[in-house]
Design a protein around this motif. Structure first.
Motif, PDB file in Angstrom:
ATOM      1  N   GLY A 161     -10.688   3.141  -9.318  1.00 12.76           N
ATOM      2  CA  GLY A 161      -9.287   3.296  -9.661  1.00 12.76           C
ATOM      3  C   GLY A 161      -8.423   2.442  -8.757  1.00 12.76           C
ATOM      4  O   GLY A 161      -8.886   1.946  -7.730  1.00 12.76           O
ATOM      5  N   VAL A 162      -7.158   2.285  -9.161  1.00 11.53           N
ATOM      6  CA  VAL A 162      -6.210   1.511  -8.357  1.00 11.53           C
ATOM      7  C   VAL A 162      -5.367   2.479  -7.547  1.00 11.53           C
ATOM      8  O   VAL A 162      -4.708   3.355  -8.094  1.00 11.53           O
ATOM      9  N   MET A 163      -5.437   2.330  -6.231  1.00 17.83           N
ATOM     10  CA  MET A 163      -4.706   3.198  -5.313  1.00 17.83           C
ATOM     11  C   MET A 163      -3.844   2.316  -4.411  1.00 17.83           C
ATOM     12  O   MET A 163      -4.347   1.650  -3.503  1.00 17.83           O
ATOM     13  N   ILE A 164      -2.545   2.280  -4.678  1.00 19.25           N
ATOM     14  CA  ILE A 164      -1.630   1.445  -3.904  1.00 19.25           C
ATOM     15  C   ILE A 164      -1.108   2.245  -2.724  1.00 19.25           C
ATOM     16  O   ILE A 164      -0.398   3.241  -2.892  1.00 19.25           O
ATOM     17  N   VAL A 171       2.465  -5.619   2.014  1.00 22.47           N
ATOM     18  CA  VAL A 171       2.083  -6.992   1.696  1.00 22.47           C
ATOM     19  C   VAL A 171       2.861  -7.509   0.483  1.00 22.47           C
ATOM     20  O   VAL A 171       3.329  -8.654   0.462  1.00 22.47           O
ATOM     21  N   CYS A 172       3.006  -6.645  -0.522  1.00 25.62           N
ATOM     22  CA  CYS A 172       3.666  -7.073  -1.769  1.00 25.62           C
ATOM     23  C   CYS A 172       5.190  -7.077  -1.663  1.00 25.62           C
ATOM     24  O   CYS A 172       5.854  -7.813  -2.395  1.00 25.62           O
ATOM     25  N   GLY A 173       5.743  -6.257  -0.784  1.00 22.43           N
ATOM     26  CA  GLY A 173       7.188  -6.227  -0.601  1.00 22.43           C
ATOM     27  C   GLY A 173       7.880  -5.011  -1.169  1.00 22.43           C
ATOM     28  O   GLY A 173       8.956  -4.630  -0.703  1.00 22.43           O
ATOM     29  N   SER A 174       7.282  -4.380  -2.183  1.00 22.44           N
ATOM     30  CA  SER A 174       7.875  -3.176  -2.768  1.00 22.44           C
ATOM     31  C   SER A 174       6.856  -2.512  -3.673  1.00 22.44           C
ATOM     32  O   SER A 174       5.855  -3.140  -4.081  1.00 22.44           O
ATOM     33  N   ILE A 175       7.111  -1.262  -4.023  1.00 19.27           N
ATOM     34  CA  ILE A 175       6.239  -0.550  -4.957  1.00 19.27           C
ATOM     35  C   ILE A 175       6.266  -1.241  -6.319  1.00 19.27           C
ATOM     36  O   ILE A 175       5.229  -1.433  -6.953  1.00 19.27           O
ATOM     37  N   ALA A 178       4.163  -4.330  -6.242  1.00 15.05           N
ATOM     38  CA  ALA A 178       2.748  -3.977  -6.095  1.00 15.05           C
ATOM     39  C   ALA A 178       2.180  -3.498  -7.427  1.00 15.05           C
ATOM     40  O   ALA A 178       1.071  -3.876  -7.826  1.00 15.05           O
ATOM     41  N   VAL A 179       2.923  -2.650  -8.126  1.00 18.40           N
ATOM     42  CA  VAL A 179       2.483  -2.147  -9.428  1.00 18.40           C
ATOM     43  C   VAL A 179       2.398  -3.292 -10.434  1.00 18.40           C
ATOM     44  O   VAL A 179       1.443  -3.385 -11.213  1.00 18.40           O
ATOM     45  N   GLN A 180       3.369  -4.169 -10.403  1.00 17.38           N
ATOM     46  CA  GLN A 180       3.380  -5.311 -11.319  1.00 17.38           C
ATOM     47  C   GLN A 180       2.139  -6.181 -11.122  1.00 17.38           C
ATOM     48  O   GLN A 180       1.490  -6.595 -12.094  1.00 17.38           O
ATOM     49  N   ARG A 181       1.792  -6.453  -9.878  1.00 20.44           N
ATOM     50  CA  ARG A 181       0.607  -7.260  -9.594  1.00 20.44           C
ATOM     51  C   ARG A 181      -0.665  -6.548 -10.061  1.00 20.44           C
ATOM     52  O   ARG A 181      -1.568  -7.166 -10.644  1.00 20.44           O
ATOM     53  N   ALA A 182      -0.747  -5.258  -9.780  1.00 23.48           N
ATOM     54  CA  ALA A 182      -1.953  -4.506 -10.141  1.00 23.48           C
ATOM     55  C   ALA A 182      -2.179  -4.497 -11.642  1.00 23.48           C
ATOM     56  O   ALA A 182      -3.323  -4.591 -12.117  1.00 23.48           O
ATOM     57  N   ARG A 183      -1.112  -4.397 -12.399  1.00 23.38           N
ATOM     58  CA  ARG A 183      -1.233  -4.256 -13.847  1.00 23.38           C
ATOM     59  C   ARG A 183      -1.542  -5.573 -14.562  1.00 23.38           C
ATOM     60  O   ARG A 183      -1.893  -5.568 -15.738  1.00 23.38           O
TER      61      ARG A 183
END
Length: 278
Positions: A161-164, A171-175, A178-183
């Protein structure tokens, strides 16, 4: 459930560690043709976990041993209950008895500890889940033990699973980023969870429409506010510093899941014996 192929590889490692080149005591004192019959029994009340693995250890070392498993994983036993019988080469039985006992004692201890936490949240909507803070090499089996005690499993590994978490967000700068990159390339049926330390982060994760929000080391007051903010639209997991003294209060906040490493790290091995059948 545990994977039999992987379990056999673990058993080979355990036996190699304990036996070395040979069981010197058994080789010197027990004749090759001598046989024996032994019973494994509970020396205290316990919830069974790992009994089939214990049986597999005997058979892995000596396929000619006759092993009968008399109880099932997840079963509650009273002191003195018979769990397993093993018959055949006395050398073989005595050589591997400690390895067999070690694993069932450890796993049953985790099942026992898990059951205490499950009982502590009874009557609430919260379900107990485990973590990845397990004994290296034993994660699959320790998570099986959690299930035997009535708990649920979180990720078995990083690929489940993906656990941010906080460092990913940093590292990504914001939630949101981070979610955008993961998806971008996330498998379509994979769940996405975000760790939040503040109510502001909870609102950001809510806006990103993640599957699960972890409330990390929040006060119970903040947890109740998070429950109100989310309004049941996203599952909430409470985590961080939770033990038997605090889990009831956390469950009362209305969260869906509570995770704690204590069911593994604080578990005490139960007392199980292997004695000659009379």
């Amino acid at each position: 459930m545990y994977d039999v192929f992987q379990t056999d590889r673990l058993i080979d490692l355990w036996l190699t560690e304990d036996i070395g080149h040979c069981d010197l005591t058994a080789q010197l004192m027990i004749e090759a043709g001598e046989t024996g019959a032994f019973n494994m029994h509970a020396r205290e009340p316990l919830i069974v976990a790992g009994i089939d693995i214990a049986a597999r250890i005997f058979k892995r070392y000596d396929p000619l041993l006759e092993v009968a498993v008399l109880v099932s994983d997840g079963q509650t036993l009273e002191k003195g209950a018979l769990m397993l019988t093993v018959r055949g080469s006395a050398r073989s039985i005595l050589t591997v008895e400690r390895t067999a006992l070690n694993i069932v004692q450890r796993l049953s201890g985790i099942a026992n500890e898990t059951a205490k936490y499950v009982a502590a949240v009874a009557g609430t909507k919260a379900r107990l889940i485990d973590t990845r803070k397990t004994t290296p090499g034993l994660r699959m089996l320790e998570k099986h033990a959690v299930a035997c005690g009535g708990g649920l499993n979180h990720r078995l590994g990083l690929d489940n699973g993906v656990m941010i978490k906080d460092n990913h967000i940093a590292v990504c700068g914001s939630i949101a980023l981070a979610v955008q990159r993961a998806r971008r390339q996330m498998p379509v049926l994979t769940k996405l969870e975000v760790e939040c330390e503040t109510l502001e982060q909870v609102r950001e994760a809510l806006a990103a429409q993640v599957d699960v929000i972890m409330l990390d080391n929040m006060s119970t007051t903040a947890m109740r506010e998070a429950v109100a903010v989310v309004g049941g639209s996203i599952k909430l997991e409470a985590s961080g510093g939770i033990d038997l003294r605090t889990i009831g209060e956390v469950a009362a906040t209305g969260v869906d899941y509570i995770s704690t490493s204590k069911i593994n790290q604080a578990a005490v091995c139960v007392d199980i014996g292997l004695d000659e059948a009379v």
